[in-house]
Design a protein around this motif. Sequence first.
Motif, mmCIF file in Angstrom:
data_model
loop_
_atom_site.group_PDB
_atom_site.id
_atom_site.type_symbol
_atom_site.label_atom_id
_atom_site.label_comp_id
_atom_site.label_asym_id
_atom_site.label_seq_id
_atom_site.Cartn_x
_atom_site.Cartn_y
_atom_site.Cartn_z
ATOM 1 N N ARG A 35 0.832 -1.198 0.000
ATOM 2 C CA ARG A 35 0.000 0.000 0.000
ATOM 3 C C ARG A 35 0.861 1.240 0.000
ATOM 4 O O ARG A 35 1.984 1.241 0.444
ATOM 5 N N GLY A 36 0.358 2.282 -0.461
ATOM 6 C CA GLY A 36 0.429 3.653 -0.328
ATOM 7 C C GLY A 36 1.650 4.532 -0.366
ATOM 8 O O GLY A 36 2.746 4.131 -0.574
ATOM 9 N N GLU A 349 15.419 2.099 -2.629
ATOM 10 C CA GLU A 349 14.415 1.718 -1.649
ATOM 11 C C GLU A 349 13.223 1.094 -2.377
ATOM 12 O O GLU A 349 12.423 1.793 -2.977
ATOM 13 N N TRP A 350 13.181 -0.211 -2.306
ATOM 14 C CA TRP A 350 12.177 -1.047 -2.984
ATOM 15 C C TRP A 350 12.198 -0.799 -4.495
ATOM 16 O O TRP A 350 11.246 -0.243 -5.068
ATOM 17 N N LYS A 372 8.358 1.772 3.299
ATOM 18 C CA LYS A 372 8.386 3.008 4.083
ATOM 19 C C LYS A 372 7.021 3.697 4.138
ATOM 20 O O LYS A 372 6.910 4.793 4.690
ATOM 21 N N THR A 373 6.009 3.084 3.572
ATOM 22 C CA THR A 373 4.710 3.736 3.465
ATOM 23 C C THR A 373 3.857 3.504 4.709
ATOM 24 O O THR A 373 4.136 2.622 5.526
ATOM 25 N N PRO A 374 2.805 4.306 4.910
ATOM 26 C CA PRO A 374 2.039 4.269 6.159
ATOM 27 C C PRO A 374 1.478 2.903 6.530
ATOM 28 O O PRO A 374 1.502 2.536 7.708
ATOM 29 N N HIS A 375 0.966 2.157 5.563
ATOM 30 C CA HIS A 375 0.292 0.904 5.883
ATOM 31 C C HIS A 375 1.204 -0.065 6.621
ATOM 32 O O HIS A 375 0.741 -0.828 7.471
ATOM 33 N N GLN A 382 7.615 6.691 6.702
ATOM 34 C CA GLN A 382 8.964 6.798 7.247
ATOM 35 C C GLN A 382 9.885 7.606 6.317
ATOM 36 O O GLN A 382 9.642 7.697 5.116
ATOM 37 N N PRO A 383 10.968 8.177 6.870
ATOM 38 C CA PRO A 383 11.939 8.881 6.015
ATOM 39 C C PRO A 383 12.436 7.971 4.905
ATOM 40 O O PRO A 383 12.736 6.802 5.124
#
Length: 396
Positions: A35-36, A349-350, A372-375, A382-383
């Motif tokens: 997600r997101g 990063e991914w 690093k996403t909210p979900h 995250q940074p």
Amino acid sequence: MKKRISMLAAAPVAALGLLLGGCNSGGTAHADRPRGTIPADSTATHVPASAPAGSPLTVVAEFTDPQVTGVAVAPGGKVFAISPRWDYNPTFPVALVGANNTLAPYPDAGWCMWNDSVKAEPQKHWICPQAGYVDKQGMLWIVDPAAPGLKFTVPGGPKLVKTDPKTGQVLQTILFPESVAPRRSYLNDVRIDLQNSYAYLTDSGTGALVVVDLKTTKSRQLLAKQPSTLPDKGFITKAKGKALYDPQGKPGQFKADGIALSTDNQYLYYRALSGHSLYRIKTAALRNAALSEAQLSGQVEKLGDAPACDGMEIDSKNNLYLTGFENGEILRRTPAGKIETVVKEARLEWPDTFSWDPDGNTMYFTTSAIHKTPHWNKGVGQPREPFRIYKMALAK
């Protein structure tokens, strides 16, 4: 019409649900798919890491919004970015990337619109596009699983769309019935076989492959919930040491995702994102409607283990490239099965999806920072590095 890529995130999913007038109501977001993007008030970006000396990578574009998962490169050097409507609502979910980090809607602003005013025509708008692929004739095909917010699919929305990048015209729209793309499906990536007039797709929602006869537009769902389209048992999905758990504490378990077609069109390589198992199957078997599911399962070949990845692609020598998100690297599996590191950097990063330049010597890929996403971080982004499209030249 062009848009300079915003430094602020777009509307969050709650607003997106209102925007769509309840089109995705009736279910919760999938807990087993990525997600997101970052929340608008997050300090999720930081000072970018410097490119290491001798890096083979060139930044094509970078942005904090939208989160780009797919990239496709057409003749003439046209670069297209694909941004799904996950936690946020990109203005141009399919866009032509211009100079100075600008985006232009593709094929036009009307196709990029998805709200109450157009919800009666889901076949004519990008609902939640995921990936694009340029075939050997230079046509751009775009996969729209039509599951905004990673919820249920919008009825009549799942589609594969053929466009001409030279003219910006939509040439063909292939709709998937619910028997092929169920409400919990998420069509993820596609490869086009012009020799046999077929398309092959992965479904990371159900865990399946989908094949389409491009002449008749008839499609079939295959290998649904077969071991090769499901995560490895007990596998914990990690990126740079961080395990992915959803807000309920459930580990991320991502199904059939990466896909690649051999240069002679004889084999389709595929795998679930959550796992180290790599598979292939003869495309002739996928096209053979007379085979039962049991017979088709018997045609699946397990090639052994390879690092977990999101995207895959094959070069003219049948080297299989992998976007290794576990350690932030691009890997190559030789025809003999040897795994080689092509590039590894802190900036990756991914790494997500590949695309070849038409010259066949330059590879493009995206970084989507899914971990690093909210979900996957209790609702707080995250940074991270900016979302980027990279390219690198490969030896002939």
